[in-house]
Design an enzyme around this catalytic site. Structure first.
Site, PDB file in Angstrom:
ATOM      1  CE1 TYR A   1     -45.077  44.603 -34.576  1.00 21.47           C
ATOM      2  CE2 TYR A   1     -45.758  45.762 -32.576  1.00 21.47           C
ATOM      3  CZ  TYR A   1     -46.067  45.176 -33.795  1.00 21.47           C
ATOM      4  OH  TYR A   1     -47.375  45.162 -34.240  1.00 21.47           O
TER       5      TYR A   1
ATOM      6  CB  THR B   1     -45.074  49.561 -30.039  1.00 14.60           C
ATOM      7  OG1 THR B   1     -44.658  48.240 -29.637  1.00 14.60           O
ATOM      8  CG2 THR B   1     -46.322  49.460 -30.888  1.00 14.60           C
ATOM      9  CE  LYS B   2     -41.411  45.568 -27.785  1.00 12.28           C
ATOM     10  NZ  LYS B   2     -42.568  45.162 -28.597  1.00 12.28           N
ATOM     11  N   GLY B   3     -38.723  51.111 -28.184  1.00 13.18           N
ATOM     12  CA  GLY B   3     -37.907  52.301 -27.976  1.00 13.18           C
ATOM     13  C   GLY B   3     -37.198  52.755 -29.231  1.00 13.18           C
TER      14      GLY B   3
END
Length: 398
Positions: A200, A202-204
């Site tokens: 998604y 916002t992920k790493g």
């Protein structure tokens, strides 16, 4: 007098390089934009990076959790152990089958499922009979446990795997926050029967929307591959001729080559993105170390934290400070924040299962105290300084 930023700083934003944009543009120009060669390449590179035997790209982590449960044959007569502190996707996928999510409390430090919280729940709500763990209330058979690696800290997988073996349970890791954390010398992706990652925004690393499931089980990998695209027995890319057969009522969970092209570049850049997250977390931990009433997240035990989130806990000092006041004061300074997560038993949908708040004291305490500060690889030094200045101002002027 409050000093506010000129622009709003969200708690998270994606970090997309020019190279990633160029790769996506190249796919758009290629004419092959749905599942194809880029998806296959992304899967192979991701498996190599994590050390997994099989990696299967999905259009979301939720799809990955669903297909992991589907592949073990979960049905309405079953139940699954899930922590209270997680995003709804973990438990909602259990509900897709009419199965029962049995909630466990979390530990008070990292807010993770542990062997102790699992055993407490099992002793209170289940009985082991004829080789099966059975939920006393519903009579449903417990089939799996779903540990959630919250904020980037990883559950103790050795003890959870040992308990799962004791009760004949599958282990499905929700690693939406964990990439690219390390646990006991091994990259996350190989500890459970399944490990599900989120890409998604916002992920790493991100593919916009998307996910990946890793597993060591060839038969489960084949089942998920089949079910992610309508139950068709031949994938579109590389299919010899036009003929195919639908052998099961599958789903539309495949990843596109557009997303995979972004993911391939993000994966190559993952170490640099991770180092920046670590750097920001270390700055926060150093700058906030002596602030009153503010408790900071700890580094990972037996591994390396992914620092997906920087979750702080705030003491309540009536009339002066609490979690909600901190959120409001940051907002006044044009700085965003978020909460991870509202315990599942607080949501209207999950209240139908009759969960009692008294059984989850650590989750309840977490909910009242926790807030996530901005942390993402694209933060500038100025962004970091603004957050540090704002938090220090709030806590030193109580």
């Amino acid at each position: 007098m409050i000093t506010a930023r000129k622009t709003f700083l969200p708690f998270a934003l994606p970090s997309i390089s020019e190279k990633a944009i160029e790769e996506v543009a190249a796919v758009l120009r290629s004419g092959w934009i749905t599942s194809g060669p880029k998806v296959k390449e992304f899967e192979e590179e991701f498996a190599k990076y994590t050390g997994a035997d099989f990696a299967l790209a999905m259009n979301s982590a939720t799809a990955g959790l669903h297909l992991a449960l589907e592949s073990i044959g979960l049905c309405s007569e079953d139940a699954v152990l899930v922590p209270t502190v997680t995003f709804t996707a973990t438990a909602e996928t259990v509900c897709y089958f009419g199965a029962e999510p049995i909630l466990t409390d979390v530990d008070p430090i990292f807010n993770l499922m542990t062997e102790a919280t699992l055993r407490e729940t099992i002793q209170r709500e289940c009985v082991f009979s004829k080789g099966n763990l059975v939920h006393k209330k519903t009579g449903k058979t417990v089939r799996a446990v779903m540990p959630v690696h919250l904020a980037g800290a990883v559950c103790d997988m050795d003890s959870i795997n040992s308990l799962a073996k004791e009760y004949h349970l599958y282990v499905i890791e929700d690693s939406a926050h964990a990439f690219p954390a390390v646990h006991k010398g091994e990259r996350i992706g190989t500890h459970g029967d399944f490990t599900v990652f989120s890409f998604y925004a916002t992920k790493g690393i991100t593919t916009g929307e998307g996910g990946m499931v890793t597993t060591r089980h060839a038969h489960f990998a084949e089942r998920m591959k089949l079910m992610r695209l309508h139950g068709i027995n031949r994938e579109t890319y590389g299919r010899p001729g036009w003929y195919y057969e639908v052998v099961s009522p599958g789903y539309k969970y495949n990843m596109s080559d557009i997303a995979a092209a972004l993911g391939i570049v993000q994966l190559a850049e993952a170490e640099d993105l991770w180092r920046r997250r670590i750097q920001i977390a270390e700055i926060y931990r150093s700058e906030f170390a002596d602030l009153p009433f503010l408790h900071l997240p700890l580094p990972a035990i037996d591994g390396e934290h992914s620092w997906h989130l920087f979750r702080v806990e705030v003491d309540t000092v009536p009339g002066k400070i609490n979690r909600d006041i901190l959120c409001s004061e940051l907002q006044k300074r044009n700085i965003g924040s978020s909460l991870h997560f509202i315990p599942l038993y607080e949501h209207p949908f999950y209240q139908r299962f009759g969960y009692e708040r008294k059984n989850y004291p650590n989750s309840d305490a977490m909910y009242k105290r926790t807030l996530s500060l901005p942390l993402f690889a694209g933060m500038t030094d100025g962004d970091i300084e603004d957050v540090v200045t704002a938090v220090k101002d709030i806590f030193t002027n109580l």
